[in-house]
Design a protein around this motif. Structure first.
Motif, PDB file in Angstrom:
ATOM      1  N   PRO A 115       0.832  -1.211   0.000  1.00 10.32           N
ATOM      2  CA  PRO A 115       0.000   0.000   0.000  1.00 10.32           C
ATOM      3  C   PRO A 115       0.870   1.266   0.000  1.00 10.32           C
ATOM      4  O   PRO A 115       2.059   1.229   0.309  1.00 10.32           O
ATOM      5  CB  PRO A 115      -0.814  -0.122   1.289  1.00 10.32           C
ATOM      6  CG  PRO A 115      -0.028  -1.043   2.157  1.00 10.32           C
ATOM      7  CD  PRO A 115       0.715  -1.968   1.236  1.00 10.32           C
ATOM      8  N   ALA A 116       0.256   2.383  -0.351  1.00 14.68           N
ATOM      9  CA  ALA A 116       0.975   3.657  -0.475  1.00 14.68           C
ATOM     10  C   ALA A 116       1.643   4.105   0.826  1.00 14.68           C
ATOM     11  O   ALA A 116       2.777   4.583   0.789  1.00 14.68           O
ATOM     12  CB  ALA A 116       0.046   4.742  -1.002  1.00 14.68           C
ATOM     13  N   PRO A 117       1.020   3.971   2.012  1.00 18.80           N
ATOM     14  CA  PRO A 117       1.723   4.396   3.235  1.00 18.80           C
ATOM     15  C   PRO A 117       3.004   3.619   3.483  1.00 18.80           C
ATOM     16  O   PRO A 117       3.990   4.166   3.945  1.00 18.80           O
ATOM     17  CB  PRO A 117       0.705   4.151   4.345  1.00 18.80           C
ATOM     18  CG  PRO A 117      -0.614   4.204   3.668  1.00 18.80           C
ATOM     19  CD  PRO A 117      -0.383   3.663   2.299  1.00 18.80           C
ATOM     20  N   GLU A 118       2.999   2.330   3.155  1.00 27.64           N
ATOM     21  CA  GLU A 118       4.202   1.534   3.360  1.00 27.64           C
ATOM     22  C   GLU A 118       5.285   1.960   2.376  1.00 27.64           C
ATOM     23  O   GLU A 118       6.464   2.082   2.756  1.00 27.64           O
ATOM     24  CB  GLU A 118       3.878   0.061   3.164  1.00 27.64           C
ATOM     25  CG  GLU A 118       5.042  -0.860   3.447  1.00 27.64           C
ATOM     26  CD  GLU A 118       4.678  -2.324   3.279  1.00 27.64           C
ATOM     27  OE1 GLU A 118       5.607  -3.106   3.078  1.00 27.64           O
ATOM     28  OE2 GLU A 118       3.489  -2.651   3.335  1.00 27.64           O
ATOM     29  N   LEU A 119       4.930   2.245   1.138  1.00 26.96           N
ATOM     30  CA  LEU A 119       5.915   2.719   0.169  1.00 26.96           C
ATOM     31  C   LEU A 119       6.465   4.096   0.554  1.00 26.96           C
ATOM     32  O   LEU A 119       7.666   4.358   0.410  1.00 26.96           O
ATOM     33  CB  LEU A 119       5.293   2.792  -1.232  1.00 26.96           C
ATOM     34  CG  LEU A 119       4.937   1.458  -1.866  1.00 26.96           C
ATOM     35  CD1 LEU A 119       4.237   1.684  -3.192  1.00 26.96           C
ATOM     36  CD2 LEU A 119       6.185   0.628  -2.079  1.00 26.96           C
ATOM     37  N   MET A 120       5.608   4.966   1.073  1.00 32.78           N
ATOM     38  CA  MET A 120       6.063   6.287   1.521  1.00 32.78           C
ATOM     39  C   MET A 120       7.003   6.150   2.710  1.00 32.78           C
ATOM     40  O   MET A 120       8.005   6.850   2.814  1.00 32.78           O
ATOM     41  CB  MET A 120       4.868   7.167   1.871  1.00 32.78           C
ATOM     42  CG  MET A 120       5.243   8.569   2.245  1.00 32.78           C
ATOM     43  SD  MET A 120       5.975   9.525   0.931  1.00 32.78           S
ATOM     44  CE  MET A 120       4.560   9.845  -0.074  1.00 32.78           C
TER      45      MET A 120
END
Length: 133
Positions: free
Chosen positions: A123-128
């Motif tokens: 998910p995007a939060p983990e990539l950020m």
């Protein structure tokens, strides 16, 4: 305070110096205290910044930009208008970065968009979080 007049006198002297130098002496004065409230400091800095903006429009600054070597031109720019431009840009960069990050976190990436590697797996939060770590 007549700050702009003093600066214009220095600019004119620099343009017409012909090898002469200005002797600067610093004196400490102990006198009455100054009002250091927010409004008085804000008025002082707004006076400095507006004077710096008016200096950019003059013929002297244009001539100095043409005559001085590059290191002195950059020093002159940063000592006058460049300081205020830098402060302006810094005050707008941080909210823009935070807004961009919040958009990335709010809109999760689409697995069909192949430009982002690992978009479908994480998910995007983990990539950020990985990007900022």
């Amino acid at each position: 305070l007549n700050l702009s007049e003093d600066i214009f006198a220095g600019l004119d002297f620099r343009l017409r110096a012909d090898g002469r130098h200005i002797c600067h002496k610093e004196y400490f004065h102990l006198s009455k205290g100054r009002d250091l409230g927010f409004n008085s400091v804000l008025k002082f800095f707004s006076k400095l910044s507006s004077g710096s903006g008016e200096q950019l429009l003059t013929r002297q600054m244009c001539r100095l930009g043409q005559l001085l070597p590059l290191p002195e031109v950059l020093t002159l720019y940063y000592a006058h208008a460049g300081y205020y431009m830098t402060q302006f840009l810094l005050s707008w960069v941080m909210p823009t970065v935070l807004f961009t990050w919040s958009l990335v976190l709010a809109t999760d990436c689409d697995g069909r968009f192949g430009a982002f590697e690992g978009c479908a797996k994480h998910p995007a939060p983990e990539l950020m979080g990985r990007m900022l770590a």
